[in-house]
Design a protein around this motif. Structure first.
Motif, mmCIF file in Angstrom:
data_model
loop_
_atom_site.group_PDB
_atom_site.id
_atom_site.type_symbol
_atom_site.label_atom_id
_atom_site.label_comp_id
_atom_site.label_asym_id
_atom_site.label_seq_id
_atom_site.Cartn_x
_atom_site.Cartn_y
_atom_site.Cartn_z
ATOM 1 N N VAL A 102 33.899 42.232 42.601
ATOM 2 C CA VAL A 102 34.064 42.224 41.044
ATOM 3 C C VAL A 102 35.004 42.745 40.795
ATOM 4 C CG1 VAL A 102 33.581 44.944 40.707
ATOM 5 C CG2 VAL A 102 32.650 44.512 42.982
ATOM 6 N N GLY A 103 36.399 42.259 41.046
ATOM 7 C CA GLY A 103 37.062 42.295 40.004
ATOM 8 C C GLY A 103 37.411 40.817 39.862
ATOM 9 N N LEU A 104 36.799 39.453 40.463
ATOM 10 C CA LEU A 104 36.196 38.603 39.918
ATOM 11 C C LEU A 104 35.652 38.132 38.248
ATOM 12 C CD1 LEU A 104 36.926 36.107 43.159
ATOM 13 C CD2 LEU A 104 38.761 36.731 41.290
ATOM 14 N N ILE A 105 34.921 39.028 39.190
ATOM 15 C CA ILE A 105 33.354 38.981 38.068
ATOM 16 C C ILE A 105 33.569 39.614 36.788
ATOM 17 C CG2 ILE A 105 31.716 40.106 37.480
ATOM 18 C CD1 ILE A 105 30.232 39.367 40.870
ATOM 19 N N VAL A 106 34.417 39.990 37.147
ATOM 20 C CA VAL A 106 34.910 41.228 35.648
ATOM 21 C C VAL A 106 35.708 40.400 35.186
ATOM 22 C CG1 VAL A 106 36.570 42.924 34.514
ATOM 23 C CG2 VAL A 106 34.366 43.561 36.691
ATOM 24 N N LEU A 107 36.865 40.076 35.665
ATOM 25 C CA LEU A 107 37.730 38.632 35.561
ATOM 26 C C LEU A 107 37.358 37.580 34.146
ATOM 27 C CD1 LEU A 107 40.646 38.860 34.861
ATOM 28 C CD2 LEU A 107 40.936 37.026 36.894
ATOM 29 N N ALA A 108 36.223 37.155 34.843
ATOM 30 C CA ALA A 108 35.551 35.789 34.843
ATOM 31 C C ALA A 108 35.467 36.088 33.463
ATOM 32 C CB ALA A 108 34.646 35.161 35.340
#
Length: 439
Positions: A102-108
């Protein structure tokens, strides 16, 4: 008749009905009905906060109540050490992988714009799914395979179950935040369909994830916040009290336990009622009703309607979650199969409509009245059918059919009450107070 006098009269009648059950049937039954009425009233308050304050049509009530019930397990049941040893590490890594995905998706999405950002987010989600399943599947198999007949799940924290009432509210509020972020932009009818679907998903997960809730095997023997009857019957002070009151110790212990639950539930209802009344009569409450009555005008005045709807959706769902945790506490077990979204959601909505949407006192009265009728309709219907057919031969098929039909008095009475209310008192037994501007 003024609203205040109407409240006094109707609540007095409701109290009289409970006393009538006590004198005519049994006091244990009367207190049992009272406890369920208190929980129903809290659920009706939660729905009234959403519908009566803001006009949000939530048909996912049972999903949030089930999350409250889940809190009872997570908080009160003792942990299962063997299950933790078998799959606890895998569940922990699963959570880490989920949060990381989830964190990587938000960051991307934040740093890469346009179609490229969407493509990268999809790739991360797909890769994260396989990583999560890599840790999750073996952990679940190990947990559910550990002493499956008696446990087969992780257990809980082993804390007093009364804490689960707050945790149930937090669980439901968290789910409502996620649902609201997705669905609150939809039109009212689509919102109803979306919340019903999400409720079904929540309940389906609780039924099938045995590592968390034992699924259809159910979790029984939840700790109580009150004394056990057996303990009371062995306590000298209680035996002396029963002797003083000239009561059988077994009967007295049953009364004591039910009355203890009633006091706890009443305290929670009073607190929520106080806060709900303060909110309704505050500037925030007046703003919510203005949004409900004319959304376009409110937006034109600069109000962030979606944000306010999210607030009230979370608050109402949290109240329903608290009631769900209380219901599991009263039952002493968590049974995912008992959450039937359409059936019990209909009952809660009847409570709000008959009591008076937009009026907290009306919602509470509706919770008491409708649950009382729901419980008493079957035995009273059986008695009525027996009286009506008393002159018929016992082997008469018409008599047998009428007596067998007594359980169907419940839905019949619900429909009849709803129709009569909509015809003669469409704003409910205790309608919303409408403030009129002074000229």
């Amino acid at each position: 008749m003024s609203n205040r006098n109407r409240i006094i009269v109707l609540y007095s009648i409701m109290a009289g009905l409970l006393l009538l059950v006590g004198f005519g049937q049994s006091w244990t039954l009367s207190l049992t009905i009272l406890n369920l009425c208190l929980i129903s009233a809290i659920m009706a308050l939660g729905v009234n906060i959403q519908w009566g304050y803001a006009g949000l049509f939530n048909v996912g009530i049972m999903g949030f109540a089930a999350l409250g019930g889940l809190a009872g397990i997570v908080v009160s049941m003792p942990p299962v050490p063997g299950a933790w040893e078998a799959g606890g590490t895998g569940i922990g890594l699963t959570i880490v992988a989920l949060v990381g995905t989830v964190g990587l998706i938000v960051l991307a999405r934040k740093n890469i714009h346009g179609k490229k950002g969407n493509f990268v987010a999809i790739l991360i989600a797909v890769a994260g799914y396989f990583v999560i399943r890599h840790f999750f599947d073996p952990a679940v198999a190990a947990i559910e395979g550990y002493d499956a007949a008696r446990t087969g799940y992780l257990g809980g924290l082993g804390l007093p179950i009364i804490f689960s009432w707050l945790v149930g509210g937090v669980f439901a509020a968290g789910a409502a935040w996620m649902v609201g972020k997705i669905a609150l932009g939809l039109r009212a009818d689509y919102l109803a369909i979306a919340t019903l679907g999400i409720s079904e998903i929540i309940i389906a997960v609780l039924r099938n994830e045995e590592w968390l809730t034992r699924g259809v095997k159910n979790v029984s023997g939840l700790p109580r916040p009150v004394a056990y009857e057996v303990q009371l019957q062995q306590a000298p002070w209680f035996l002396d009290l029963a002797t003083t009151l000239n009561l059988n110790p077994v009967f007295a212990s049953a009364l004591y336990v039910r009355l203890s639950y009633a006091i706890l539930f009443a305290i929670v209802l009073i607190i929520i009622m106080f806060l709900a009344e303060r909110a309704l009569n505050s500037p925030w409450g007046r703003m919510m009703r203005a949004i409900r009555d004319n959304r376009d005008a409110a937006e034109a005045m600069g109000k962030d309607v979606t944000r306010r709807h999210l607030q009230v959706f979370i608050l109402g769902s949290a109240v329903v979650g608290i009631a769900g945790a209380m219901l599991t506490t009263l039952d002493g077990q968590f049974t995912p199969g008992q959450y039937q979204p359409l059936r019990f959601t209909f009952l809660i909505w009847v409570m709000v409509i008959v009591g008076g949407s937009g009026n907290n006192w009306g919602a509470v009265l509706g919770g008491f009245l409708i649950w009382f009728v729901w419980v008493e309709a079957e035995p009273v219907g059986g008695w009525v059918m027996s009286v009506l057919t008393s002159g018929m031969d016992p082997s008469n098929p018409v008599r047998a059919q009428l007596v067998d039909a007594a359980p169907y008095m419940r839905p019949l009475m619900m429909g009849l009450i709803l129709l009569l209310c909509l015809r003669f008192s469409p704003r409910g037994l205790i309608p919303e107070r409408i403030s009129r501007a002074r000229h």
